[in-house]
Scaffold this motif. Sequence first.
Motif, PDB file in Angstrom:
ATOM      1  N   GLU A  76      60.713  80.006  71.486  1.00  0.00           N
ATOM      2  CA  GLU A  76      61.022  78.505  71.467  1.00  0.00           C
ATOM      3  C   GLU A  76      59.608  77.822  71.319  1.00  0.00           C
ATOM      4  O   GLU A  76      59.708  76.613  71.292  1.00  0.00           O
ATOM      5  N   HIS A  99      69.515  79.770  72.512  1.00  0.00           N
ATOM      6  CA  HIS A  99      68.490  78.938  71.696  1.00  0.00           C
ATOM      7  C   HIS A  99      69.221  79.019  70.180  1.00  0.00           C
ATOM      8  O   HIS A  99      68.935  79.899  69.492  1.00  0.00           O
ATOM      9  N   ARG A 100      69.807  77.987  70.023  1.00  0.00           N
ATOM     10  CA  ARG A 100      70.705  78.168  68.790  1.00  0.00           C
ATOM     11  C   ARG A 100      70.079  78.559  67.477  1.00  0.00           C
ATOM     12  O   ARG A 100      70.453  79.202  66.531  1.00  0.00           O
ATOM     13  N   GLU A 123      80.004  74.654  77.889  1.00  0.00           N
ATOM     14  CA  GLU A 123      80.322  73.424  78.238  1.00  0.00           C
ATOM     15  C   GLU A 123      81.123  73.177  79.452  1.00  0.00           C
ATOM     16  O   GLU A 123      82.317  74.026  79.415  1.00  0.00           O
ATOM     17  N   ASN A 133      72.308  71.078  81.214  1.00  0.00           N
ATOM     18  CA  ASN A 133      71.872  70.389  79.863  1.00  0.00           C
ATOM     19  C   ASN A 133      72.839  70.711  78.803  1.00  0.00           C
ATOM     20  O   ASN A 133      72.717  72.075  78.758  1.00  0.00           O
ATOM     21  N   LYS A 135      71.890  71.043  75.661  1.00  0.00           N
ATOM     22  CA  LYS A 135      71.134  72.210  74.990  1.00  0.00           C
ATOM     23  C   LYS A 135      71.452  73.549  75.402  1.00  0.00           C
ATOM     24  O   LYS A 135      71.425  74.444  74.280  1.00  0.00           O
ATOM     25  N   PHE A 136      71.771  73.912  76.666  1.00  0.00           N
ATOM     26  CA  PHE A 136      72.036  75.431  77.064  1.00  0.00           C
ATOM     27  C   PHE A 136      73.223  75.569  77.166  1.00  0.00           C
ATOM     28  O   PHE A 136      73.555  76.681  77.716  1.00  0.00           O
ATOM     29  N   LYS A 139      79.293  74.825  72.978  1.00  0.00           N
ATOM     30  CA  LYS A 139      80.499  74.073  72.727  1.00  0.00           C
ATOM     31  C   LYS A 139      81.781  74.955  72.606  1.00  0.00           C
ATOM     32  O   LYS A 139      81.759  76.224  72.145  1.00  0.00           O
TER      33      LYS A 139
END
Length: 190
Positions: A76, A99-100, A123, A133, A135-136, A139
């Motif tokens: 990252e 980490h997409r 989610e 978060n 970000k982590f 979906k």
Amino acid sequence: MKATEPHNDAEAISGWVGRWAPLLPGGEVLDLACGGGRHARHLAGLGHTVIALDHDPEMLEKAAGPGITTSLVDLEAPGAVWPFAAGRFAGIIVTNYLHRPLFEAMIASLAPDGVLLYETFAEGNEQFGKPSNPKFLLKEGELLAHALRQGLRVVAFEEGRVELPKAALVQRICAVRPDFPRLAALLPAF
């Protein structure tokens, strides 16, 4: 769909990894974001040569052991690039990490008959604590969509709540590259 095979505790291997690891063909396996190496040790115990990758040198010290090569890489970091060649790994294991930007290159590193075992938070997990978060957090159906978009064949997918080692919402997948043999005898019984 309810996720039914949780981790037993923080040091035990993931029930998901334990269930599907026997599908891994012979060869080198990557334990991505390996932490203290619980999965790396399990895979080495199954006879695989393992690359245990993490950004934390203290975690890599814990992960080191027979059959395990540690690799200190911060994927990252600004300007970081995926360090592995296409088709290198018989299997890639990822748990509790997201980490997409890595998905495409990571999946490209699977051998033509390789196996991806991935399990991380989704989610809704924020109701149970961290990570919270977005970000982590995956979906709804995101892990499944990534696998299908990369041409993987899905062996199993779950999305739902687990209770151990703590209550959480997760997604997890076992997916194989197209050349993985379609032999029912290879699949563990439910």
